[in-house]
Enzyme design. Sequence first.
Site, PDB file in Angstrom:
ATOM      1  N   GLY A 224       0.818  -1.210   0.000  1.00  0.00           N
ATOM      2  CA  GLY A 224       0.000   0.000   0.000  1.00  0.00           C
ATOM      3  C   GLY A 224       0.852   1.261   0.000  1.00  0.00           C
ATOM      4  N   ALA A 225       0.546   2.170   0.916  1.00  0.00           N
ATOM      5  CA  ALA A 225       1.291   3.429   0.996  1.00  0.00           C
ATOM      6  C   ALA A 225       2.737   3.228   1.411  1.00  0.00           C
ATOM      7  CB  ALA A 225       0.600   4.370   1.976  1.00  0.00           C
ATOM      8  N   GLY A 227       4.814   1.093  -0.011  1.00  0.00           N
ATOM      9  CA  GLY A 227       5.662   0.687  -1.120  1.00  0.00           C
ATOM     10  C   GLY A 227       5.440  -0.738  -1.580  1.00  0.00           C
ATOM     11  N   GLY A 253      -3.501  -2.100  -7.795  1.00  0.00           N
ATOM     12  CA  GLY A 253      -2.642  -3.279  -7.771  1.00  0.00           C
ATOM     13  C   GLY A 253      -2.561  -3.967  -9.125  1.00  0.00           C
ATOM     14  N   ASP A 254      -3.654  -3.927  -9.863  1.00  0.00           N
ATOM     15  CA  ASP A 254      -3.673  -4.517 -11.207  1.00  0.00           C
ATOM     16  C   ASP A 254      -2.792  -3.711 -12.164  1.00  0.00           C
ATOM     17  OD1 ASP A 254      -5.641  -6.144 -10.032  1.00  0.00           O
ATOM     18  OD2 ASP A 254      -7.207  -4.728 -10.631  1.00  0.00           O
TER      19      ASP A 254
END
Length: 314
Positions: A224-225, A227, A253-254
Site C-alpha cells: 500500500g502506501a 511501497g 494493484g492490477d
Amino acid sequence: MIVTITPNPSLDRTYELAALAPGEVNRAGLDRLDPGGKGVNVSRALTAAGHRTTAVLPLGGPAGRLLADLLGRQGITVAAVEIAGDTRINVSIAEQGGRLTKINAQGPELGPAESAALLRLVRTDFTTAGVDWLACCGSLPRGVAPEWYAELVAQVHSGGARIALDTSGPALLAALTARPDVVKPNREELAEAVGRPLATVGDAVDAAGELRKRGAQQVLASLGADGMLLIAEEGSWYGTAPVARVRSDVGAGDASLAGFLGAGGSGPESLAAALAHGAAAVQLPGSVMPSPADLDPAAVIVTADIPLDRPLRG
C-alpha cells in the site's frame, strides 16, 4: 503478448461524492462504468501502455455482453467462454477525502463443464511460443475448487509459458506447489497466507520468503502506501513512489502488475515500473488505468537496502 485470465470478471460502477451520507439520498458528481475484474484491469493497463493483450473471460447475460463490448471499444481482444449465469456488477463510492466504499457482488456460479471449458481454452489457444506471460487474476467463482489455479499453472508451464498469479486464500496456497513464476499478494493477503500479522517491512520480507519456500519463484508484494517488495532468487528489492493525493485505489494493484509484466517481469527495473503504474492509478478516477503520460518514473525509488525495521502503517 500478455494474456490475462479473469475467472470472475465484473462491470464496475463508480460514483464520486463529496462525502457519503449513510441513510440519505446522495448525489454523485461523477458516474463511471468500466470493465472490471483484476485480470481485465491488467489487460486495460497493458493496452494503455501499447502492449498486445488478450483477456480470457467467462461471460454471461447482458452484463457480460456489455463487458465484452466495452473491452472491444478499448482495443482489447476478448476470448470468452459463455456461461449460464450473469456476469456480476460491482459498485464503488469514492469520497473526496480519499475514503472508498466498495460493494462487490458474488458473481455467478460456474458448473464443472464451464470451468473445464475455461481451462481448455487457455491450454489450446494460449500456451504457445507467442505468449510471453499469462496473468491469472482475482477470486475464483462459486463452484470452482481452490485447486483450479494450480491446475492452470501446471498446464501453462507444460506449454512453456510463464505465469503470474494474483489471488489469495486457499487458491493462492494451493497454486504455490505448481511453482508460479510470480505471485502478487498485497499486505493483507500476504499476512493471511503465512497466518500472522505483518508489523514491519522485515515481517513482509520474511513472509514473502516463506511463499518462495512453498513454491513461488518470485513474490511481488504490495504494501500500500508503504511501497512494494520484490523477493526473488536473484535478489530482493524495496521501492516507494510518493503520491500527493489518492483519488481511487480501485485497480491500482492490477496496474502495478501490468507495469511489472510489461517491463519484463523480473528485477529492479520491473519493480520500478510496477510502482510507477500503481502510483499513477491511484490518482485517477474510478478504475481508470494509467497511460504513459500519467507515469512519473522520477518519483520512484528502488533499493536493495531494504529498511527491515520500518513500521507498516495501518
